[in-house]
Design an enzyme around this catalytic site. Sequence first.
Site, PDB file in Angstrom:
ATOM      1  CE  LYS A  54      -2.363   1.761   3.675  1.00 18.05           C
ATOM      2  NZ  LYS A  54      -2.356   3.233   3.659  1.00 18.05           N
ATOM      3  CG  LEU A  70      -3.874   8.550  -3.964  1.00 16.21           C
ATOM      4  CD1 LEU A  70      -3.912   9.213  -5.343  1.00 16.21           C
ATOM      5  CD2 LEU A  70      -2.598   8.946  -3.233  1.00 16.21           C
ATOM      6  CE  LYS A  71      -7.529   6.453   4.483  1.00 17.14           C
ATOM      7  NZ  LYS A  71      -6.094   6.170   4.370  1.00 17.14           N
ATOM      8  CG  LEU A  72      -8.681  10.291  -4.753  1.00  9.63           C
ATOM      9  CD1 LEU A  72      -8.950   9.852  -6.188  1.00  9.63           C
ATOM     10  CD2 LEU A  72      -7.644  11.398  -4.708  1.00  9.63           C
ATOM     11  CG  HIS A  73     -13.843  13.854   0.727  1.00  9.69           C
ATOM     12  ND1 HIS A  73     -14.038  13.851   2.070  1.00  9.69           N
ATOM     13  CD2 HIS A  73     -15.022  14.252   0.205  1.00  9.69           C
ATOM     14  CE1 HIS A  73     -15.268  14.217   2.363  1.00  9.69           C
ATOM     15  NE2 HIS A  73     -15.892  14.468   1.238  1.00  9.69           N
ATOM     16  CB  ILE A 116     -16.316  18.728  -6.986  1.00 10.07           C
ATOM     17  CG1 ILE A 116     -15.130  19.168  -7.838  1.00 10.07           C
ATOM     18  CG2 ILE A 116     -16.629  19.748  -5.901  1.00 10.07           C
ATOM     19  CD1 ILE A 116     -15.403  20.434  -8.654  1.00 10.07           C
ATOM     20  N   PRO A 117     -17.002  15.757  -8.008  1.00 14.53           N
ATOM     21  CG  PRO A 117     -19.185  14.945  -8.302  1.00 14.53           C
ATOM     22  CD  PRO A 117     -18.415  16.084  -7.691  1.00 14.53           C
ATOM     23  CB  THR A 155      -9.450   1.975  11.725  1.00 13.83           C
ATOM     24  OG1 THR A 155      -8.402   2.475  10.894  1.00 13.83           O
ATOM     25  CG2 THR A 155     -10.144   0.862  10.996  1.00 13.83           C
ATOM     26  NE  ARG A 207      -2.105  -1.006  16.031  1.00 18.69           N
ATOM     27  CZ  ARG A 207      -2.033  -0.555  14.766  1.00 18.69           C
ATOM     28  NH1 ARG A 207      -2.005  -1.396  13.742  1.00 18.69           N
ATOM     29  NH2 ARG A 207      -1.974   0.739  14.522  1.00 18.69           N
TER      30      ARG A 207
HETATM   31  O1  C5P Z   1       0.255   1.353  11.239  1.00 11.71           O
HETATM   32  P1  C5P Z   1      -1.171   0.891  10.995  1.00 11.71           P
HETATM   33  O2  C5P Z   1      -1.288  -0.625  10.930  1.00 11.71           O
HETATM   34  O3  C5P Z   1      -2.158   1.535  11.927  1.00 11.71           O
HETATM   35  O4  C5P Z   1      -1.467   1.420   9.519  1.00 11.71           O
HETATM   36  C1  C5P Z   1      -2.737   1.401   8.959  1.00 11.71           C
HETATM   37  C2  C5P Z   1      -2.672   1.942   7.562  1.00 11.71           C
HETATM   38  O5  C5P Z   1      -3.972   1.879   6.995  1.00 11.71           O
HETATM   39  C3  C5P Z   1      -2.215   3.387   7.456  1.00 11.71           C
HETATM   40  O6  C5P Z   1      -1.472   3.509   6.242  1.00 11.71           O
HETATM   41  C4  C5P Z   1      -3.500   4.176   7.355  1.00 11.71           C
HETATM   42  O7  C5P Z   1      -3.357   5.352   6.590  1.00 11.71           O
HETATM   43  C5  C5P Z   1      -4.410   3.183   6.619  1.00 11.71           C
HETATM   44  N1  C5P Z   1      -5.848   3.324   6.865  1.00 11.71           N
HETATM   45  C6  C5P Z   1      -6.415   3.275   8.119  1.00 11.71           C
HETATM   46  N2  C5P Z   1      -7.763   3.434   8.304  1.00 11.71           N
HETATM   47  C7  C5P Z   1      -8.552   3.596   7.252  1.00 11.71           C
HETATM   48  C8  C5P Z   1      -8.006   3.606   5.965  1.00 11.71           C
HETATM   49  C9  C5P Z   1      -6.637   3.444   5.812  1.00 11.71           C
HETATM   50  O8  C5P Z   1      -5.691   3.072   9.099  1.00 11.71           O
HETATM   51  N3  C5P Z   1      -9.861   3.679   7.414  1.00 11.71           N
END
Ligand code: C5P
Length: 232
Positions: A34, A62-65, A67-68, A117, A175
């Site tokens: 990623k 890139l988590k784009l957000h 306008i369309p 998350t 984790r």
């Molecule tokens: O270090 P860690 O395991 O927390 O990394 C999680 C990865 O997933 C990071 O690159 C973070 O930007 C990405 N991510 C996230 N939560 C999301 C989407 C993506 O933690 N909802």
Amino acid sequence: MQPHERLILALDLPQHDAILALAKRTVGHVGMVKVGLEAYVRYGNALLEVLAELGHSIFLDLKLHDIPRTVAAVVKGIDARHIRLLTVHASGGPEMIRAARDAAPDTLDIIAVTMLTSMDDSTAKAAGFLGGIDATVRALGDMAISSGADGLVCASPDLPLLHHIGGKRVVPGIRLGHVDGDDQRRTATPVDAVRAGATWLVLGRPVLQSPDPVATLNSIAKNIADAETSSQ
Ligand code: C5P
């Protein structure tokens, strides 16, 4: 899918040399790497080329957000030959998600992020998601898939809320045990996330901070394989 193919390694490292060294060591041990904004703003498309030459499939996070029209223009500007998954924020709305899907080739999956998350009920409400995590994840997930998204990014505890909705599931916040002061709030172990329905697991710090990242990846894949065998 083989257990190791479920693993996505987040290359969240500042140095180009360190990213490449890790990418080289992990070829064949993960399903994808990623590239997030942290690496993309520094090293851009040249990094994607090198990772693809190594044989990695790439998740461009890139988590784009926006306008369309702007999102469509960004998607068209991405060199999609190397990219398998691309993220947009579901909260950008149905037209934005549809524009991303229409602009992408069939080989590129558009994946919509529901709720980060790192958020819990109180930070979700503070950010304007007044229904809290569960109601928002359900509404955004439903809307994103019916607007053309190929899958969702969500936390493992959210997966049961989304059982009735199609598409793939990308699960970060993985984790291996308790971490003091973690910024991730809605976490799970790899086996629990796969049991809950994750297609892919995103692994960042549990692997990046391991003294032996390849051994950690292999041990996670083995745990998943063992869990799959014992549930058959
Ligand atoms: O270090 P860690 O395991 O927390 O990394 C999680 C990865 O997933 C990071 O690159 C973070 O930007 C990405 N991510 C996230 N939560 C999301 C989407 C993506 O933690 N909802």
